[in-house]
Design an enzyme around this catalytic site. Sequence first.
Site, PDB file in Angstrom:
ATOM      1  N   THR A  13     -76.290  12.775 -13.925  1.00 19.67           N
ATOM      2  CA  THR A  13     -75.999  11.952 -12.570  1.00 19.67           C
ATOM      3  C   THR A  13     -75.477  13.064 -11.652  1.00 19.67           C
ATOM      4  OG1 THR A  13     -75.270  10.250 -11.319  1.00 19.67           O
ATOM      5  CG2 THR A  13     -73.905  11.231 -13.098  1.00 19.67           C
ATOM      6  N   LYS A  45     -70.620   4.622 -10.816  1.00 22.95           N
ATOM      7  CA  LYS A  45     -70.268   5.738 -11.875  1.00 22.95           C
ATOM      8  C   LYS A  45     -68.886   6.219 -11.030  1.00 22.95           C
ATOM      9  CE  LYS A  45     -75.167   6.955 -12.249  1.00 22.95           C
ATOM     10  NZ  LYS A  45     -75.999   7.861 -12.148  1.00 22.95           N
ATOM     11  N   GLY A  57     -64.768   9.823 -11.721  1.00 22.71           N
ATOM     12  CA  GLY A  57     -66.238   9.727 -11.511  1.00 22.71           C
ATOM     13  C   GLY A  57     -66.943  10.400 -12.970  1.00 22.71           C
ATOM     14  N   SER A 136     -76.294  16.582 -13.227  1.00 20.11           N
ATOM     15  CA  SER A 136     -77.886  17.085 -12.877  1.00 20.11           C
ATOM     16  C   SER A 136     -77.694  17.657 -11.622  1.00 20.11           C
ATOM     17  CB  SER A 136     -78.808  16.611 -13.097  1.00 20.11           C
ATOM     18  OG  SER A 136     -78.641  15.320 -12.576  1.00 20.11           O
ATOM     19  N   CYS A 171     -82.380  16.997  -6.431  1.00 16.49           N
ATOM     20  CA  CYS A 171     -82.456  16.545  -7.924  1.00 16.49           C
ATOM     21  C   CYS A 171     -83.044  15.427  -7.959  1.00 16.49           C
ATOM     22  CB  CYS A 171     -80.925  16.562  -8.111  1.00 16.49           C
ATOM     23  SG  CYS A 171     -80.675  16.238  -9.952  1.00 16.49           S
ATOM     24  N   THR A 174     -81.003  12.351  -9.406  1.00 17.62           N
ATOM     25  CA  THR A 174     -79.949  12.029  -8.457  1.00 17.62           C
ATOM     26  C   THR A 174     -80.743  10.960  -7.221  1.00 17.62           C
ATOM     27  OG1 THR A 174     -78.691  13.984  -8.740  1.00 17.62           O
ATOM     28  CG2 THR A 174     -78.252  12.464  -6.641  1.00 17.62           C
TER      29      THR A 174
END
Length: 186
Positions: A13, A45, A57, A136, A171, A174
Site C-alpha cells: 500500500t 491503514k 500507518g 509500494s 502506483c 495505491t
Amino acid sequence: MKSEQNRPRIRSTTIVAVRRNGEVAIAGDGQVTLEHTVLKHTAHKVRRLYQRRVLAGFAGSVADAQSLADRFENKLEGSNGNLTRAAIEFAKDWRTDRVLRRLEAMMIVSDGELLYILSGDGNIVEPDDGVAAIGSGGSYASAAAKALLRNTELTAQQIVAEAMKIAAEICIYTNDHVTIDSLPQP
C-alpha cells in the site's frame, strides 16, 4: 499446496507521514490488492494506538499489519507511551522472534513529536527532513511530499493528502480513497 515463494501476494500500500509546524499527519490509501485483483477499496491503514496518543500507518499484509499493531501497542503500554523505548523493544522482538520475523509489513509511527519507520530487520529510522513513506507507492508519495514541504506553505495534512493523490496517479497498488489523521506536537 503452494510453496512460500509461489503463494499469491497481497500487494503493499502507500503510507506517507509529514511533520511540519508542530503537527504530524499520516495518510494511507484504501486499496487491498491480491495479485492482479483489487479486493477492497476502502481499507483503513492508519490508526491510533495507546490512548489515542500515537498514530500508526501500516503497509503490507493486512493480517501481519494487525498483528504488528497489537504487539506494538503492547510495547507502548509497557513503556507508558514512551515511543522511542517502545520502538526499540518492538524492533528487537520483530528481528529475533521466529514468528514475527516472517511477517510481511512495515510501520510508520508518531506521537506528534517523533516520527519513525519500523521494519522487520530491526531498523528504526527517524527521517531527517520530517517525511516518511512506506509501501509500494512510498517513493512516489515521499518525492511529492518533499517537494510540497520545500516549496509550499501547505499544512502537514494538506501535504500528505496531495502526496497521496500523486502516488495514486502513478502506483497501480495505491488508490485515492485516503485516510488521514494527525497529532499536534505534545
